[in-house]
Design a protein around this motif. Structure first.
Motif, short mmCIF file in Angstrom:
data_model
loop_
_atom_site.label_atom_id
_atom_site.label_comp_id
_atom_site.label_asym_id
_atom_site.label_seq_id
_atom_site.Cartn_x
_atom_site.Cartn_y
_atom_site.Cartn_z
N MET A 11 43.18 26.27 42.88
CA MET A 11 42.37 27.35 42.61
C MET A 11 41.47 27.05 41.27
N SER A 12 42.09 26.46 40.26
CA SER A 12 41.35 26.12 39.08
C SER A 12 40.23 25.16 39.15
N LYS A 13 40.52 24.19 40.35
CA LYS A 13 39.52 23.48 40.58
C LYS A 13 38.30 24.03 41.37
N TYR A 14 38.59 25.02 42.09
CA TYR A 14 37.42 25.74 42.76
C TYR A 14 36.89 26.44 41.69
N ILE A 15 37.49 27.23 40.72
CA ILE A 15 37.00 28.03 39.83
C ILE A 15 36.02 27.15 38.62
N ALA A 16 36.59 25.87 38.43
CA ALA A 16 35.70 25.34 37.58
C ALA A 16 34.38 24.68 38.14
N TYR A 17 34.50 24.60 39.34
CA TYR A 17 33.23 24.11 40.03
C TYR A 17 32.34 25.23 40.57
N SER A 18 32.76 26.47 40.52
CA SER A 18 32.06 27.46 40.81
C SER A 18 30.74 28.27 39.89
N LYS A 19 30.09 28.60 40.52
CA LYS A 19 29.02 29.37 39.74
C LYS A 19 29.26 30.54 38.95
N HIS A 20 30.44 31.20 39.59
CA HIS A 20 30.91 32.25 38.86
C HIS A 20 32.09 32.01 37.76
N ARG A 21 32.13 31.03 37.47
CA ARG A 21 33.46 30.74 36.74
C ARG A 21 33.85 31.55 35.62
N GLN A 22 32.47 32.28 34.86
CA GLN A 22 32.83 32.95 33.91
C GLN A 22 33.73 34.38 34.23
N LEU A 23 33.02 34.88 35.43
CA LEU A 23 33.69 35.80 35.88
C LEU A 23 35.28 35.72 36.32
N TYR A 24 35.53 34.85 37.09
CA TYR A 24 36.76 34.30 37.47
C TYR A 24 37.73 34.22 36.36
N MET A 25 37.28 33.51 35.27
CA MET A 25 38.27 33.50 33.99
C MET A 25 38.19 34.73 33.24
N ARG A 26 37.43 35.59 33.39
CA ARG A 26 37.58 37.02 32.67
C ARG A 26 38.75 37.59 33.70
N LEU A 27 38.60 37.69 34.72
CA LEU A 27 39.55 38.19 35.53
C LEU A 27 40.95 37.68 35.49
N THR A 28 40.84 36.49 35.46
CA THR A 28 42.27 35.76 35.26
C THR A 28 42.95 36.31 33.91
N LEU A 29 42.23 36.42 32.93
CA LEU A 29 42.83 36.77 31.72
C LEU A 29 43.59 38.11 31.62
N VAL A 30 43.01 39.34 32.45
CA VAL A 30 43.43 40.52 32.38
C VAL A 30 44.99 40.78 32.62
N PRO A 31 45.79 40.22 33.84
CA PRO A 31 46.99 40.23 33.93
C PRO A 31 47.51 39.24 32.78
N TYR A 32 47.26 38.07 32.25
CA TYR A 32 47.68 37.26 31.44
C TYR A 32 48.00 37.90 30.02
#
Lengths: 253, 287
Positions: free
Chosen positions: A80-101
């Protein structure tokens, strides 16, 4: 000289809690104002491990839960992190990831509990594993976040140019290079699960008796000697993992 | 076909394992707090929210948790910076580094249990004080566990987070080449004190800002430590939420859910306003 004295004092301070817990777990009687126990015994260890075996059972349950979770998180977070890192929407994914964390695990447990009850996942191993996965997976993705960089991408592309298939590139190039990050993620996810109490208690309804749950039960019963036995077992695997992890990371470099 | 399936599968997993549980959980909590679901559902009402927002104990919980989080992080930061600057080389390599990492092996539950065994009136420090003649009975020992100011909670939190901060500060010191910058500053005529104040500390603080904020939130929302070392009033926010939802009084459950939604919103708001993740952290590495 002062620095050396401070260093040794620090080392003693850090080791002291382990010695204290061991002492408490071997104490038979320790009344105020005695600084050391009046009587020593192996009875608590014997009872916990062999006669009643409840702490030993909890140890294996905790190990099973933490190892399963760490394996799941390491595999899922890797892809999942590999896909997120190459994605155009990386910022959005990482922000969403931070919430439950960043939310408290116990607050997450409270708001998830209804769904786990409806799905009949409360009070069992699978339910606790899934609940911990919701919390630990974002953590795993955050760990892998900075691992995927331009250098790694160019190595992967080079392997394609040299005729490797996606599978070959993954198995022969990316995975060996990812070993330190995977080990780190495994180690950290293991610890997240190993240290967890609130989520396990609420989703497990007290029936999934991990070591942390046992420690709380003993504290509530004012059974400090058995609580100390459980505490020693709780800190032992992380100490072994820490030793192995540092070695593996140094070797991998 | 394989190439198209892969992103769909990852997006599906991301949605199912990260977004959906959170949205579903918060929606349930919100609907419960608005009277739309739950055991005592009466239809839409803002009563529970008004009650929660007007509740003195709720704001007291938030303030209490925030102050404990801030005090713990500030104390840990001071200790960690001193250690990182004094023992930078030893922290990175050698046998001593194991001693820095060792406290990380202690879960919050174990640390709280230890602090209880050390600092309670019948605890180990009280026994030493008695033997040394500083106190003459259990009651003479200062009440630092389950006390109003949360000294026990702060002490335990400091023990838990200082090793993290020490490693973090030591890494920043090394990665930002602070040793060279300090040398340069001194060559240009700055005193050691001025170099520390104008070069070292600002860089360390700037680079660790986001992590420090995350740790304030981490301490604020801790559950195990205040459960063992805290008292009934004031309560840390996680303990207060759980107690409301687990109580036998059914009227308190929607209130607890309102508190949990409010807490989640406040945490997200604090992060958005004060802790915007750094560009470096979110910047795509791959072009």
């Amino acid at each position: 000289m002062i620095s050396k004295v401070l260093k040794y004092s620090f080392a003693i301070t850090v080791v002291f809690p382990i010695v204290f817990l061991l002492g408490l777990s071997l104490a038979q009687q320790w009344q105020f104002p005695e600084i050391l126990p009046q009587e020593w015994t192996f009875q608590h260890w014997g009872n916990s491990l062999f006669k009643q075996g409840d702490i030993l059972e909890s140890l294996f349950l905790s190990l099973g839960l933490s190892l399963t979770l760490a394996s799941l998180v390491s595999v899922l977070a890797f892809f999942m992190s590999k896909y997120i890192a190459y994605s155009k929407h990386r910022q959005l994914y990482m922000r969403l990831t931070l919430v439950p964390y960043i939310l408290s695990p116990v607050v997450l447990a409270v708001i998830f509990q209804y769904y786990f009850t409806v799905a009949n996942l409360s009070g069992n191993f699978i339910g606790v594993l899934i609940a911990q996965l919701f919390f630990a997976l974002p953590f795993g993705i955050v760990i892998f976040n900075n691992f995927w960089n331009a250098h790694l991408k160019s190595i992967e592309q080079l392997s394609f140019t040299l005729g490797a298939s996606s599978r070959q590139s993954l198995l022969k190039v990316i995975l060996p290079l990812s070993k330190p990050a995977i080990v780190l993620c495994f180690f950290q996810s293991f610890l997240v699960s190993w240290f967890e109490y609130g989520l396990t208690q609420f989703i497990g309804l007290g029936k999934v008796k991990t070591l942390t749950v046992m420690v709380f039960n003993f504290i509530n019963e004012a059974n400090v000697f058995y609580a100390a036995v459980a505490c020693v077992m709780l800190i032992l695997p992380p100490i072994i993992l820490l030793y192995l992890n540092k070695k593996v990371l140094i070797l991998a470099r | 076909m394989k190439l198209k399936l892969y992103p769909v599968l990852i997006k599906l997993l991301f949605g199912l394992l990260i977004v959906l549980p959170l949205v579903a959980g918060l929606s349930y909590a919100l609907s419960y707090s608005l009277g739309l679901s739950g055991l005592l559902t009466k239809g839409f009402t803002l009563d529970y929210w008004l009650k929660a927002l007007m509740s003195k104990s709720l704001w007291m919980s938030f303030l209490y948790s925030l102050s404990i989080g801030l005090v713990s992080v500030v104390i840990s930061l001071c200790i960690a910076v001193s250690m990182a600057l004094s023992w930078n080389k030893s922290i990175q390599q050698g046998r001593f580094s194991y001693f820095i990492f060792l406290p990380l092996c202690f879960p919050a539950t174990v640390m709280a249990f230890l602090v209880l065994q050390w600092l309670s009136p019948s605890g180990w420090f009280s026994r030493i004080a008695f033997e040394l003649g500083f106190i003459h009975s259990l009651n003479d020992f200062p009440n630092v566990v389950r006390d109003f100011y949360g000294i026990g909670i702060i002490f335990c939190s400091v023990l838990l987070i200082t090793p993290f901060f020490t490693i973090l500060m030591s890494n920043i010191y090394r990665n930002e080449n602070l040793l060279e910058l300090e040398k340069l500053s001194k060559t240009l005529g700055a005193s050691s004190r001025k170099t520390l104040r104008r070069v070292t500390l600002p860089i360390l603080f700037k680079k660790s800002k986001m992590t420090l904020l995350l740790f304030v939130i981490f301490v604020m929302s801790s559950y195990e430590v205040p459960l063992i070392l805290g008292r009934q009033y004031p309560q840390m926010v996680s303990v207060a939420i759980v107690q409301k939802i687990q109580k036998f009084n059914l009227d308190d459950i929607p209130l607890g859910f309102a508190m949990s939604v409010l807490y989640a919103l406040l945490v997200i708001l604090v992060l958005v306003v004060f802790g915007k993740p750094s560009r470096k952290y979110l910047k795509p590495n791959i072009k």
